[in-house]
Design a protein around this motif. Structure first.
Motif, short mmCIF file in Angstrom:
data_model
loop_
_atom_site.label_atom_id
_atom_site.label_comp_id
_atom_site.label_asym_id
_atom_site.label_seq_id
_atom_site.Cartn_x
_atom_site.Cartn_y
_atom_site.Cartn_z
N SER A 118 0.86 -1.17 0.00
CA SER A 118 0.00 0.00 0.00
C SER A 118 0.90 1.23 0.00
O SER A 118 1.74 1.39 0.89
CB SER A 118 -0.90 -0.02 1.24
OG SER A 118 -1.73 1.13 1.24
N GLY A 119 0.78 2.07 -0.99
CA GLY A 119 1.68 3.23 -1.11
C GLY A 119 3.07 2.77 -1.55
O GLY A 119 3.21 1.97 -2.47
N TYR A 120 4.08 3.28 -0.87
CA TYR A 120 5.47 2.91 -1.20
C TYR A 120 5.85 1.62 -0.47
O TYR A 120 5.21 1.23 0.52
CB TYR A 120 6.42 4.04 -0.78
CG TYR A 120 6.03 5.38 -1.34
CD1 TYR A 120 6.25 5.69 -2.68
CD2 TYR A 120 5.40 6.33 -0.53
CE1 TYR A 120 5.86 6.92 -3.19
CE2 TYR A 120 5.00 7.56 -1.04
CZ TYR A 120 5.23 7.85 -2.37
OH TYR A 120 4.83 9.04 -2.88
N ASP A 122 7.57 0.61 2.11
CA ASP A 122 8.23 1.28 3.23
C ASP A 122 7.93 0.60 4.58
O ASP A 122 8.35 1.10 5.62
CB ASP A 122 7.84 2.76 3.28
CG ASP A 122 6.32 2.95 3.23
OD1 ASP A 122 5.59 1.97 3.42
OD2 ASP A 122 5.89 4.10 2.99
N GLU A 157 5.65 -5.54 3.29
CA GLU A 157 5.82 -4.95 1.95
C GLU A 157 7.19 -5.24 1.36
O GLU A 157 7.33 -5.49 0.16
CB GLU A 157 5.61 -3.44 2.02
CG GLU A 157 4.16 -3.05 2.26
CD GLU A 157 3.97 -1.55 2.32
OE1 GLU A 157 2.88 -1.09 1.99
OE2 GLU A 157 4.91 -0.83 2.71
N THR A 174 -0.28 7.86 3.91
CA THR A 174 -0.05 6.52 4.45
C THR A 174 0.01 6.53 5.98
O THR A 174 0.66 7.38 6.57
CB THR A 174 1.27 5.97 3.89
OG1 THR A 174 1.21 6.02 2.46
CG2 THR A 174 1.50 4.55 4.34
CA LIG Z 1 3.63 1.28 2.26
#
Ligand SMILES: [Ca+2]
Ligand SMILES: [Ca+2]
Length: 304
Positions: A118-120, A122, A157, A174
């Motif tokens: 989800s998103g980067y 990270d 992730e 996020t």
């Molecule tokens: Ca993320």
């Protein structure tokens, strides 16, 4: 759905909420790609969580990307719920994704990560809980904030390493690692997700007029739970933001879609009839369901 500058139709399909809540035991299809046999049989079941590229008669364009050796309507995949799609000033196509709260620039054959990322990449608050793979899934009680019960596999992730992963050009915003989900659940009850810092993007449109200073060729992104519309300026080649998004029209409304009058100074916005929105107050986020303008067509006019 939108027409691209190439005369093709680009259409988004969400992941249908699979592997979540009441549909927790259904396999999320966002990373699943059609086989050649499925395409031949016109079996489109893997099209969930994708952006499709179609000829206007519905057929598969000859120059669609071949992904894992198969050409289909699939243009990009690994999407959660792209509710907004717009052609940008350079002719590139952008989607606003609800649920993982991203602005993405589409690249043919790109994998946008959901539900693994989800998103980067990270390793913030998001981890992929694969409920649907649990043998005892139907006996489990879904919970998206507590530790996963036995049988549900969890993936960080950083374990996702697809070479065609395309990170968003922006996330809104996020949830961080140290976010207190218990506190949010206490103050927000059943509307917990309204109290996350994410905004719930809905639609996306390009403003092309030169009437409002500083707006020309900016994307405007409506949001549901944040009660605001984001003005997004892209860099010259459209690959990143030129500056931080600007927050406009703050209210206790769920903004569903936006359109611009050809006069360049009149802006139309439609709102949801009901649902939670973040209350306008100082301090920790709390939700309200008392909307200022439920189920309305609002008009904003630039007067100078
Ligand atoms: Ca993320
Ligand atoms: Ca993504």
């Amino acid at each position: 759905m939108t027409f691209g500058p190439d005369g093709k139709l680009y259409s988004t399909i969400g992941d249908q909420g699979k592997n979540q809540l009441a549909l927790a035991c259904l396999n999320n299809q966002a990373q699943h790609l059609p086989t050649a046999d499925q395409v031949a049989a016109k079996n489109w079941t893997t099209y969930e969580g994708k952006v499709l590229r179609l000829n206007p008669d519905g057929s598969i364009p000859e120059d669609n990307p071949e992904i894992n050796g198969v050409k289909s309507h699939v243009y990009t995949y690994g999407h959660r719920n792209a509710q907004g799609i717009a052609v940008g000033p350079t002719g590139d196509i952008y989607v606003a994704e609800h649920g993982d709260d991203e602005l993405n620039r589409l690249v043919a054959g790109g994998n946008y990560g959901w539900p693994y990322v989800s998103g980067y990449i990270d390793d913030k608050a998001y981890q992929y809980y694969n409920w649907s793979a649990a043998e005892n899934c139907s006996e489990l009680t879904f919970n998206d904030v507590a530790p996963a019960p036995a049988g549900v596999t969890v993936m960080n992730e950083s374990q996702f390493n697809a070479t065609n992963f395309v990170p968003p050009i922006q996330t809104f915003y996020t949830v961080d690692k140290d976010f207190n989900f218990t506190e949010a659940a206490t103050s927000c009850g059943e509307m917990t997700s309204t109290c996350y810092p994410t905004v719930a993007p809905s639609s996306l449109r390009l403003y092309t007029s030169d009437v409002i200073p500083g707006w020309e060729n900016n994307l405007m992104m409506t949001t549901l739970k944040a009660g605001r519309i984001f003005q997004i300026a892209l860099n010259e080649n459209g690959t990143a933001l030129a500056r931080e998004p600007v927050e406009l029209f703050r209210s206790e409304n769920r903004y569903r879609d936006i359109a611009f009058d050809p006069d360049g100074r009149t802006i139309y916005v439609i709102t949801d009839m009901m649902g939670p929105v973040q209350a306008m107050k100082e301090g920790p986020i709390i939700p309200t369901t008392t909307l200022w303008s439920p189920g309305s067509l609002l008009v904003f006019r630039y007067e100078r």
